[in-house]
Structure formats: C-alpha cells, structure tokens
Scaffold this motif. Structure first.
Motif, PDB file in Angstrom:
ATOM      1  N   LEU A 143       2.255 -22.717 -14.277  1.00 15.11           N
ATOM      2  CA  LEU A 143       3.524 -22.094 -15.117  1.00 15.11           C
ATOM      3  C   LEU A 143       4.403 -21.336 -14.194  1.00 15.11           C
ATOM      4  CD1 LEU A 143       4.562 -21.649 -17.885  1.00 15.11           C
ATOM      5  CD2 LEU A 143       2.790 -19.693 -17.924  1.00 15.11           C
ATOM      6  N   MET A 144       3.784 -20.709 -13.065  1.00 18.93           N
ATOM      7  CA  MET A 144       4.859 -20.049 -12.128  1.00 18.93           C
ATOM      8  C   MET A 144       5.724 -20.983 -11.698  1.00 18.93           C
ATOM      9  SD  MET A 144       4.434 -16.425 -12.235  1.00 18.93           S
ATOM     10  CE  MET A 144       5.134 -16.037 -10.540  1.00 18.93           C
ATOM     11  N   ASN A 145       5.246 -22.185 -11.229  1.00 21.36           N
ATOM     12  CA  ASN A 145       6.066 -23.228 -10.426  1.00 21.36           C
ATOM     13  C   ASN A 145       6.942 -23.851 -11.333  1.00 21.36           C
ATOM     14  OD1 ASN A 145       4.963 -23.002  -7.928  1.00 21.36           O
ATOM     15  ND2 ASN A 145       3.160 -24.325  -8.362  1.00 21.36           N
ATOM     16  N   LEU A 146       6.429 -23.849 -12.704  1.00 18.99           N
ATOM     17  CA  LEU A 146       7.538 -24.399 -13.839  1.00 18.99           C
ATOM     18  C   LEU A 146       8.704 -23.564 -13.960  1.00 18.99           C
ATOM     19  CD1 LEU A 146       7.892 -26.829 -15.813  1.00 18.99           C
ATOM     20  CD2 LEU A 146       6.519 -25.327 -17.413  1.00 18.99           C
ATOM     21  N   PHE A 147       8.219 -22.055 -13.860  1.00 18.32           N
ATOM     22  CA  PHE A 147       9.441 -21.135 -14.234  1.00 18.32           C
ATOM     23  C   PHE A 147      10.496 -21.317 -13.126  1.00 18.32           C
ATOM     24  CE2 PHE A 147       6.583 -18.000 -16.795  1.00 18.32           C
ATOM     25  CZ  PHE A 147       6.808 -18.674 -17.953  1.00 18.32           C
ATOM     26  N   ARG A 195      11.452 -23.781 -11.719  1.00 20.39           N
ATOM     27  CA  ARG A 195      12.263 -24.973 -11.701  1.00 20.39           C
ATOM     28  C   ARG A 195      13.229 -25.162 -13.004  1.00 20.39           C
ATOM     29  NH1 ARG A 195       8.248 -29.692  -9.434  1.00 20.39           N
ATOM     30  NH2 ARG A 195       7.505 -28.663  -7.508  1.00 20.39           N
ATOM     31  N   ILE A 196      12.807 -24.373 -14.206  1.00 21.69           N
ATOM     32  CA  ILE A 196      13.610 -24.700 -15.215  1.00 21.69           C
ATOM     33  C   ILE A 196      14.835 -23.770 -15.301  1.00 21.69           C
ATOM     34  CG2 ILE A 196      11.652 -25.099 -16.750  1.00 21.69           C
ATOM     35  CD1 ILE A 196      11.555 -22.349 -17.716  1.00 21.69           C
ATOM     36  N   PHE A 221       8.720 -37.939 -14.728  1.00 25.18           N
ATOM     37  CA  PHE A 221       8.381 -37.925 -13.209  1.00 25.18           C
ATOM     38  C   PHE A 221       8.821 -36.943 -12.546  1.00 25.18           C
ATOM     39  CE2 PHE A 221       9.750 -39.303  -9.054  1.00 25.18           C
ATOM     40  CZ  PHE A 221       8.376 -39.757  -8.603  1.00 25.18           C
ATOM     41  N   ARG A 222      10.129 -36.406 -12.793  1.00 28.01           N
ATOM     42  CA  ARG A 222      10.756 -35.065 -12.369  1.00 28.01           C
ATOM     43  C   ARG A 222       9.767 -33.821 -12.670  1.00 28.01           C
ATOM     44  NH1 ARG A 222      16.121 -32.520 -11.288  1.00 28.01           N
ATOM     45  NH2 ARG A 222      16.932 -34.710 -10.846  1.00 28.01           N
ATOM     46  N   MET A 223       9.327 -33.907 -14.022  1.00 31.61           N
ATOM     47  CA  MET A 223       8.722 -32.482 -14.327  1.00 31.61           C
ATOM     48  C   MET A 223       7.029 -32.600 -13.748  1.00 31.61           C
ATOM     49  SD  MET A 223       7.773 -31.421 -18.194  1.00 31.61           S
ATOM     50  CE  MET A 223       9.608 -31.425 -18.570  1.00 31.61           C
TER      51      MET A 223
END
Length: 456
Positions: free
Chosen positions: A129-133, A135-136, A187-189
């Motif tokens: 989740l930290m990695n997702l944060f 990137r968004i 693919f990007r996500m």
C-alpha cells in the motif's frame, strides 16, 4: 485459527489503519449513490433506456441448500437505502461492477454506460500500500498511476475505483477500447513485490463484478470497506497514463471504421453482403469448429498459474461455445479438472462457486473472443495457426503433397508407428488406480499432465 488466517487479518488491520490515517471512510449506501446517481426509481420505465441501472448480485439465505447461489437485483434510486440494508449490508457474498445496464441482466452485451473503471489488486499488505501511495496522483511517468476516486479493502487485497465525471457510453467499439485501456493500466498497476505479493498479473474484463462495500468477505469474515481518495476523473486524464497510444480510448470512434464502401464490400465480400445487407442478419457469423480445439484446451491445464485458475475455466466455456460442446458436458469437465486446479497455490482458494460463475460465459456473445484475449486472461501462450492466407482446404492439399512427395534424410516428420506407447501405460495405470487425479498419474508415471489428459 490457522497461521494463514492470522496473517490475512494482520495485513487487513495494517492496511485499514494506513488508509484511515490518510483518507475518510465512506459507507456502502453512499458509495453506490455516488457512483450510480441516475438509477431509475421503482416502477419507472424508460423505453429509450435513458436511465440504465446498476445490477448487483447477492446471496439470499432462502437459497441455502439449493443449487442457486446468487440472485440478481436492480439498484433502484428511491428504494436503495432499504435494499442496501436488506440485501447488501453484512452479506457474505455480493458482487457489483462499475457498469450500468439496460434491462435486468448484468451481461456485457447489455452494458450501456461505464460509470466507474475498477481494478483488482490481490495480496496487498502495508508495504504494498505504501508503494501504491508513492505512485498514485503523480504526473504520467514510468509506473505512476492516476489518482483513484476510491480505494476499497476487499479482505485480502484492494479494489481501485476510478469514477467518471460523465459516464462513458459503451458503444461496441468503445467496449473494445476500454478493455485495451484496462489491460494497459493493469500492467502498469500490478507489480510483484511492489504493489502486490502475487507473482501473476490478473487481467479482468470491464464487466467484472467486485465485492460490495458494506458486505463481508465470505472466505475470511472481513468487512469490505471504502475510502474516498480523490475526485471524479475524465477519460482524457486516464488516457495520459496509458503506455501505448493504441490502447487509449477515442470516444469519437464508437464503431470500427470500415475500409470499404458498400459497393466495394458487395463485390469483395458477396457472402457477407447477402447475409448482412440483403437478409438483415447482423449477428456475428459462426464457424464449424471441430471439438479438437476444446479437447486441446483441456490439455493445457498443466500450464495454469495461481491467479488464472478461474479464467482457465471461463475459457473452457468459451471454447465449448465455439465447438458446440453441450453445456452439461462442459460442467462435468469442469468438475473433473477442479481438483487439479485447486491444488495450485494462490492466496485466494478456488471455490466450487467459481465453476458456476465460469459457466455463465457459455453464451454466444463470447463466440468471437479472440486468442489475444484468452492469452491475456489465462497467461497461457497460444501459437496461432499460420496458413499463409490460404483457405484450409487449399492448405491441407499442399501439406498432403509435401508429406507424400518429399523425402526426409535424417528424420521422418510423421509417427508411422501410430500413437505413442505411453497410451497403454496411462490406460493400464488408470485401470489399476481409478481414483487417482491427473496430477498423481503424471507424477507417478513421470510424464506430463498433457500426456495424461491426451489418453484419459
């Protein structure tokens, strides 16, 4: 409580704490009002379908012990508050996509608008989740992502919602374009050891249903929660993050453009002209395909990876439609192969309900599902047959001529001895061990599962 469940609950609590620190939680009733503000009212009939509706699936306690697992229901605007409490809240199994449909059935052919584009990320913990944060919401660049409108906790992973400012009208060619855009952004996500603990990317259709906010994950008893993370989005904004230009959506191209005038098409494609223009039959033409294609697909089961088991079953139904295999036979084949597929490791166990869901694709609308679609969904490589643009009959004549008139010095391209001797080996083993699974047979005979399925 098993260690697996303990780990799932721990991840869930850490993800919830992190989301709650950054964003505000949204209740399920308001969540769906936000996504579908224009549903019809009870008793309202719109002959021109100016108000398509969301359609959701839910588990009804009255069906306990019967073959019926889920019921369909229209999300009506004026009764939603009552319906939500009765059919969704706390329910162990409810599903809803981001599309609005004409009529009462949530099939892709009846989808009229896309209100939200939704992505699924499996096996997400605090680090993912930290990695997702990170990137968004960043400017379009390698692996950056558009800011989602909602992030939903599904129990073991996340559902990422992009709600459109104005619903996207799903003309035939727009459906295809939206599918390409979703594949590109998936693919990007989805990145192993970054945004997901799962190795295999899972590509899903734009019609995919997701556990509803306010219900419960039936596998782990964890509530499905939503957090408001951003504003509504536009298609132009989403297009900026698509890697390949060909995968961007052009709403000004609702239909596939043709290269030919009607007179040119009449001369070049007389059979099509007679069927479509003269007779008015606009249904996609079907082809007489031998069942060999379906049997071949069954033999590919040994290639299935964890996140693609359901899609392998789904494509079984698609190939069955292509080859005119009776639905009863397909159901029996799915149950035979089920034990093998559920042995494949994945964070989400394969359930018997997945068979029933996969059988829903036993429908003529999936007849022209392409090889590229099947490869994307199942991650099983398929080499396309090449006949150098010759018709099949012409190609067979040429190949037979080569077979009968060309000598091979080192090897002979045909197996003149007939079927391999492994046939008898497999049949003798099955006679002595009728209860063994294909996996056990292959392991004990030290041969591939493909060979086992060939002779089983």
């Amino acid at each position: 409580m098993s260690n697996e469940i303990v780990d799932k609950v721990k991840n869930y609590k850490e993800v919830e704490s992190l989301l709650r620190f950054h964003y505000s939680e949204v209740g399920g009733e308001g969540f769906y009002k936000y996504i579908f503000p224009d549903n019809q009212a009870e008793g309202e009939v719109s002959g021109d379908y100016s108000k398509p509706n969301s359609v959701y699936l839910y588990k009804d306690p009255k069906d306990e012990g019967t073959e019926r697992k889920l019921r369909r229901r229209i999300m009506l605007k004026d009764t939603w508050e009552k319906d939500y409490k009765e059919f969704v809240e706390g329910n162990p199994m409810t599903l809803c996509s981001g599309l609005a449909y004409r009529g009462r059935v949530n099939r892709l052919q009846y989808a009229q608008n896309m209100n939200a584009l939704v992505f699924d990320l499996d096996a997400v913990g605090k680090n993912e989740l930290m990695n997702l944060f990170a990137r968004i919401g960043k400017k379009p660049a390698l692996r950056t992502l558009p800011q989602p409108t909602f992030i939903v906790m599904s129990g073991t992973g996340l559902h990422i919602y992009y709600v459109f400012e104005n619903p996207i009208a799903l003309y035939p060619n727009i459906k295809l374009q939206m599918k390409a855009l979703k594949y590109d952004l998936t693919f990007r996500m989805w990145e192993y050891n970054a945004t997901s603990m799962e190795k295999q990317i899972q590509y899903q259709s734009i019609n995919q249903g997701f556990r509803m906010v306010g219900s419960k994950n039936d596998k782990y008893g964890l509530p499905v929660r939503a957090f408001k993370t951003g504003d509504r989005v536009t298609l132009e904004y989403m297009n900026q993050y698509v890697d390949e230009e060909k995968n961007r959506v052009d709403v000004n191209m609702p239909f596939q453009p043709t290269k030919y005038t009607i007179d040119e098409a009449k001369e070049k494609f007389p059979e099509w002209y007679q069927r479509v223009v003269v007779e008015g039959n606009r249904r996609a033409k079907s082809w007489d395909i031998k069942r060999d294609l379906y049997d071949w697909w069954l033999r590919q089961s040994y290639k299935v990876k964890g996140g693609h088991r359901y899609y392998f079953l789904m494509c079984m139904a698609i190939y069955a439609v292509k080859c005119n295999i009776p639905k009863k036979e397909v159901r029996e084949d799915m149950y035979k192969i089920f034990d093998e597929l559920k042995e494949i490791e994945h964070s989400n166990p394969l359930e018997e309900d997945d068979i029933k869901s996969a059988l829903e694709t036993y429908d003529r609308q999936y007849y022209n599902f392409t090889i590229d679609d099947i490869v994307k969904l199942t991650d099983i490589p398929i080499e396309k047959n090449k006949r150098n643009y010759r018709k099949q009959k012409e190609h067979i004549k040429i190949m037979n001529f080569v077979r009968d008139n060309i000598s091979y010095v080192d090897t002979d391209w045909r197996n003149k001895e007939g079927r391999p001797s492994k046939e008898n080996l497999v049949k003798e083993y099955i006679a002595e061990n009728p209860d063994h699974t294909p996996t056990e047979i292959a392991k004990n005979l030290k041969i591939s599962r493909t060979t086992v399925y060939k002779y089983i």
